[in-house]
Motif scaffolding. Structure first.
Motif, PDB file in Angstrom:
ATOM      1  N   UNK A 190       0.834  -1.208   0.000  1.00 21.34           N
ATOM      2  CA  UNK A 190       0.000   0.000   0.000  1.00 21.34           C
ATOM      3  C   UNK A 190       0.866   1.255   0.000  1.00 21.34           C
ATOM      4  N   UNK A 191       1.899   1.279   0.842  1.00 24.73           N
ATOM      5  CA  UNK A 191       2.795   2.436   0.894  1.00 24.73           C
ATOM      6  C   UNK A 191       3.497   2.653  -0.436  1.00 24.73           C
ATOM      7  N   UNK A 192       3.885   1.560  -1.098  1.00 27.24           N
ATOM      8  CA  UNK A 192       4.559   1.662  -2.391  1.00 27.24           C
ATOM      9  C   UNK A 192       3.664   2.314  -3.435  1.00 27.24           C
ATOM     10  N   UNK A 193       2.400   1.890  -3.483  1.00 27.37           N
ATOM     11  CA  UNK A 193       1.470   2.485  -4.448  1.00 27.37           C
ATOM     12  C   UNK A 193       1.213   3.951  -4.108  1.00 27.37           C
ATOM     13  N   UNK A 310       9.336  -3.813  -6.236  1.00 27.61           N
ATOM     14  CA  UNK A 310      10.183  -4.978  -5.973  1.00 27.61           C
ATOM     15  C   UNK A 310      11.275  -4.644  -4.965  1.00 27.61           C
ATOM     16  N   UNK A 311      11.889  -3.470  -5.128  1.00 30.48           N
ATOM     17  CA  UNK A 311      12.934  -3.047  -4.186  1.00 30.48           C
ATOM     18  C   UNK A 311      12.342  -2.816  -2.806  1.00 30.48           C
ATOM     19  N   UNK A 319      16.084 -11.346  -6.028  1.00 31.28           N
ATOM     20  CA  UNK A 319      15.809 -11.856  -7.360  1.00 31.28           C
ATOM     21  C   UNK A 319      14.615 -11.171  -7.998  1.00 31.28           C
ATOM     22  N   UNK A 320      13.651 -10.732  -7.177  1.00 32.03           N
ATOM     23  CA  UNK A 320      12.483 -10.023  -7.701  1.00 32.03           C
ATOM     24  C   UNK A 320      12.895  -8.715  -8.361  1.00 32.03           C
ATOM     25  N   UNK A 321      13.809  -7.982  -7.708  1.00 37.68           N
ATOM     26  CA  UNK A 321      14.293  -6.725  -8.288  1.00 37.68           C
ATOM     27  C   UNK A 321      15.045  -6.988  -9.593  1.00 37.68           C
TER      28      UNK A 321
END
Length: 357
Positions: A190-193, A310-311, A319-321
């Protein structure tokens, strides 16, 4: 009288060679990581509510120049091409995220089981899901322009896409990561968005309206946007250098993994475009100038958002980043090949005039 010819449309120099710049960032980041060693950890520890502050600043500088171009007043024309917009929404939010997750799941957890560990496979899968849930916002203007798409429709579909992104990104990512048994904290997502979508979108719109009202649309497009564009590019490259400074050891130990990540992402990109193209042409009977940009927005990704999230969730050395950055690496050459296809198969042009870009 001599026949006049129109000069072929060209993509800007930086965007055309984006894959080269990304490769150079890989090399620079790996060298930087080797030279600085554990001192890089200082950057990774600068967090606030799980958001890395240096990365947040860089990503915001990446995204704001894109958001400031969005003109939500274009939404009054939302009914002009209803079928095209229906196709865009259908592909972007009901097909693409789920097919991306499926392609990634098949390759990372099944076909690649002999080469990568289950833990790393899950991280790559998470990165692919983030890419699939973030359809393109800015670069689609470039692809639409190069393929002779309708610019007004492109603006409308991007505006609608951004509004849907605000409400659909979190539940889709939560659902797909949950299905694949990858735990993700809701508050971080939520914070990322909020940080990487809502704030840049609102501030970009306010800036857009204020500058056009005070300086005029011509000044905004011819003076302000060109000056702002390098900020986005420099921020993107700096973010990639930082990311690869943390990823260096993993890449040096397993360089083949970049190729392994790229394969399902490439297949997904071509699948989505041709699936959208076929539906638009055969079933919805869309004119070419609508069908082409409708396919382009689904095929390309809002990779800046995917990288940032991702970060924030998995870390700079995850690996996601890495998977999201591979999406940046392959985006331009793949999309340029789709532009060439679209121009070659422009079904609304007379055959004698259909010349590829």
């Amino acid at each position: 009288m001599a026949k006049t010819t129109t000069a072929p449309k060209q993509i800007a120099f930086f965007e055309r060679y984006l894959s080269i710049w990304v490769f150079l960032c890989i090399v620079t980041g790996i060298v930087l990581g080797k030279l600085t060693g554990s001192s890089m950890k200082v950057i990774s520890d600068l967090n606030l509510n799980s958001i890395n502050i240096p990365v947040a600043i860089l990503v915001w500088l990446m995204i704001f120049p894109m958001m400031v171009q969005i003109d939500f007043s274009s939404l009054r024309n939302v009914g002009a091409n209803k079928r095209g917009l229906m196709l865009t929404v259908f592909i972007n939010w009901l097909i693409k995220p789920f097919t991306m997750a499926f392609f990634a799941w098949i390759f990372f957890t099944k076909l690649y089981a002999a080469w990568i560990s289950p833990e790393l496979a899950n991280e790559y899968l998470a990165g692919a899901i983030l890419l699939g849930a973030a359809p393109c916002t800015a670069m689609v203007f470039v692809w639409s322009y190069l393929s002779d798409g309708d610019s007004n429709f492109t603006l409308v579909q991007v505006s609608v896409n951004d509004l849907i992104l605000l409400v659909a990104f979190i539940p889709i990512v939560r659902f797909l990561l949950g299905v694949t048994d990858i735990e993700i904290p809701y508050n971080v997502l939520f914070t990322s968005v909020l940080v990487f979508v809502l704030i840049p979108l609102v501030s970009g719109y306010i800036t857009n309206r204020w500058l056009i009202k005070s300086k005029g649309e011509h000044w905004f497009k011819s003076r302000f946007l060109p000056r702002l564009k390098p900020v986005s590019m420099v921020a993107l490259l700096t973010t990639l250098v930082l990311l690869f400074a943390f990823q260096g050891e993993q890449i040096l130990e397993q360089p083949l993994n970049i190729v392994l990540i790229a394969i399902p992402l490439i297949l997904q990109t071509y699948f989505i475009f041709f699936f959208s193209w076929y539906i638009g042409r055969r079933f919805l009977k869309l004119p070419y100038c609508i069908n082409a940009p409708a396919g382009m927005i689904g095929a390309s990704n809002f990779f800046e958002l995917a990288v940032a999230v991702a970060i924030a969730i998995f870390g700079l050395n995850s690996g996601a980043s890495l998977a999201t950055v591979v999406g940046v690496l392959i985006e331009v050459p793949i999309m340029l090949s789709l532009v060439r296809f679209a121009n070659r198969w422009n079904y609304d042009k007379p055959v004698t005039d259909a010349t590829p870009v």
